[in-house]
Design a protein around this motif. Structure first.
Motif, mmCIF file in Angstrom:
data_model
loop_
_atom_site.group_PDB
_atom_site.id
_atom_site.type_symbol
_atom_site.label_atom_id
_atom_site.label_comp_id
_atom_site.label_asym_id
_atom_site.label_seq_id
_atom_site.Cartn_x
_atom_site.Cartn_y
_atom_site.Cartn_z
ATOM 1 N N UNK A 124 10.594 -10.707 -5.794
ATOM 2 C CA UNK A 124 11.736 -10.029 -6.397
ATOM 3 C C UNK A 124 11.983 -8.682 -5.733
ATOM 4 N N UNK A 125 10.925 -7.939 -5.441
ATOM 5 C CA UNK A 125 11.066 -6.626 -4.805
ATOM 6 C C UNK A 125 11.646 -6.747 -3.403
ATOM 7 N N UNK A 126 11.159 -7.706 -2.629
ATOM 8 C CA UNK A 126 11.688 -7.913 -1.279
ATOM 9 C C UNK A 126 13.153 -8.342 -1.337
ATOM 10 N N UNK A 127 13.493 -9.222 -2.255
ATOM 11 C CA UNK A 127 14.888 -9.661 -2.391
ATOM 12 C C UNK A 127 15.799 -8.494 -2.749
ATOM 13 N N UNK A 128 15.340 -7.632 -3.647
ATOM 14 C CA UNK A 128 16.134 -6.469 -4.010
ATOM 15 C C UNK A 128 16.290 -5.516 -2.835
ATOM 16 N N UNK A 137 -5.268 -7.656 -5.682
ATOM 17 C CA UNK A 137 -3.968 -7.360 -6.281
ATOM 18 C C UNK A 137 -3.295 -6.182 -5.581
ATOM 19 N N UNK A 138 -4.071 -5.154 -5.264
ATOM 20 C CA UNK A 138 -3.516 -4.003 -4.551
ATOM 21 C C UNK A 138 -3.053 -4.406 -3.153
ATOM 22 N N UNK A 139 -3.820 -5.270 -2.497
ATOM 23 C CA UNK A 139 -3.438 -5.719 -1.152
ATOM 24 C C UNK A 139 -2.131 -6.495 -1.202
ATOM 25 N N UNK A 140 -1.997 -7.414 -2.150
ATOM 26 C CA UNK A 140 -0.759 -8.189 -2.266
ATOM 27 C C UNK A 140 0.417 -7.297 -2.629
ATOM 28 N N UNK A 141 0.211 -6.376 -3.575
ATOM 29 C CA UNK A 141 1.281 -5.449 -3.928
ATOM 30 C C UNK A 141 1.645 -4.528 -2.791
ATOM 31 N N UNK A 142 0.633 -4.022 -2.074
ATOM 32 C CA UNK A 142 0.897 -3.150 -0.928
ATOM 33 C C UNK A 142 1.624 -3.876 0.184
ATOM 34 N N UNK A 143 1.268 -5.135 0.419
ATOM 35 C CA UNK A 143 1.972 -5.916 1.437
ATOM 36 C C UNK A 143 3.444 -6.117 1.066
ATOM 37 N N UNK A 144 3.700 -6.348 -0.213
ATOM 38 C CA UNK A 144 5.080 -6.517 -0.673
ATOM 39 C C UNK A 144 5.892 -5.256 -0.415
ATOM 40 N N UNK A 145 5.310 -4.104 -0.668
ATOM 41 C CA UNK A 145 6.018 -2.844 -0.430
ATOM 42 C C UNK A 145 6.187 -2.585 1.064
ATOM 43 N N UNK A 146 5.179 -2.953 1.868
ATOM 44 C CA UNK A 146 5.291 -2.743 3.310
ATOM 45 C C UNK A 146 6.422 -3.582 3.902
#
Length: 314
Positions: free
Chosen positions: A250-254, A175-184
């Motif tokens: 959603x985060x990437x789109x924003x 979960x941290x890896x997927x969330x971290x990738x989204x932020x990266x």
């Protein structure tokens, strides 16, 4: 070093003045709200304090990779890396200051230690090739091409895949890896492109807006798919993996919409994207903050489309 830090503070002051008091007030409120919720979580789950060091590294390393003033700093002083280290540590004062206030001395020290190697990491530079290498990504998605090159995206992706695969039986790590990738991925959209790269798309602002969002979504889903599968096979199961993937999308789109909401001013774009990341993290900390995320999402839709219409005579 004092002169350098004073210069950086003056630049920060000018950027905040450019942002405007209303936007600064809104972003400040979001930051305070986020820190308050983080404080609540740290008091309830002290083990979360050890998430601070990797997050500090993730927050400072991409910005360091994109610095364009290291050549000047190297001429100004052989000890310029100490200047950069002091700057990065000061930028993280809300994090280690909060940990110190709670008495988590070891985690605060680890947060500072985590950024020690950052000033010594290489800065992304143009290779100057006459015949540039072909990219596996589509050339029109230049954010991904340049972003991956500057941030070492493929190395980060492979490292995340290795860690998530190694700890696939755990819920937290994938979960941290997927969330971290989204932020990266959001770092790929922090630099506005030249105006002619926007107006060259002759189908109009609305078509350009939809195309940018669609391409960002497609490439994000393709790169996040392995992390999604590993998280789905973990105890989090497929519903949890789907929810986190939807949050990342959603985060990437924003982030894309924030880029064009204040286009072409890089300072406003980056500060707004920082606030958006904070708003996106709030529902993960507490589901009651989901309406704030929905409201911000709707505001970005209106603002980004309105801004882009200024560049087409229609």
């Amino acid at each position: 070093m004092k002169a350098y830090l004073r210069l950086r503070l003056r630049i920060l002051g000018r950027q905040l003045a450019e942002l405007g008091w209303l936007r600064l007030l809104l972003l400040g409120g979001v930051l305070v709200l986020t820190l308050g919720k983080v404080l609540e979580l740290l008091l309830a789950r002290p083990a979360l304090q050890w998430a601070a060091p990797p997050l500090a590294l993730l927050a400072t390393w991409p910005g360091h990779r994109r610095r364009t003033d290291t050549g000047f700093l190297q001429i100004a002083s052989p000890a310029y890396r100490q200047w950069l280290l002091a700057e990065y540590v000061l930028w993280l004062w809300p994090v280690w200051g909060l940990l110190l206030g709670l008495g988590y001395w070891a985690a605060a020290l680890a947060t500072v230690v985590a950024v020690l190697p950052v000033p010594f990491l290489p800065v992304a530079r143009s290779t100057g090739r006459r015949w540039p290498r072909r990219s596996l990504l589509r050339s029109e998605v230049f954010e991904w091409v340049s972003g991956f090159r500057q941030l070492g995206g493929w190395a980060c992706w492979l490292a995340g895949l290795a860690v998530a695969g190694w700890q696939h039986a755990s819920t937290v790590v994938p979960a941290v890896v997927l969330g971290g990738w989204s932020l990266l991925v959001t770092f790929c959209y922090t630099t506005p492109e030249p105006t002619d790269m926007v107006t060259i798309y002759g189908r109009g602002a609305t078509a350009f807006w939809w195309r940018k969002l669609a391409l960002a979504a497609v490439f994000y889903l393709l790169t996040a798919a392995p992390f999604f599968v590993l998280l789905g096979l973990s105890p989090a199961a497929w519903p949890g993996a789907t929810a986190l993937l939807a949050w990342g999308l959603l985060t990437v789109s924003m982030s894309v919409m924030a880029k064009y909401s204040f286009y072409p001013q890089p300072t406003l774009v980056r500060l707004t994207q920082g606030g958006i990341v904070a708003v996106a993290l709030l529902p993960l900390l507490n589901a009651q903050y989901a309406p704030i995320l929905v409201a911000v999402f709707g505001g970005l839709i209106w603002k980004s489309r309105q801004r882009l219409h200024l560049y087409w005579h229609a």
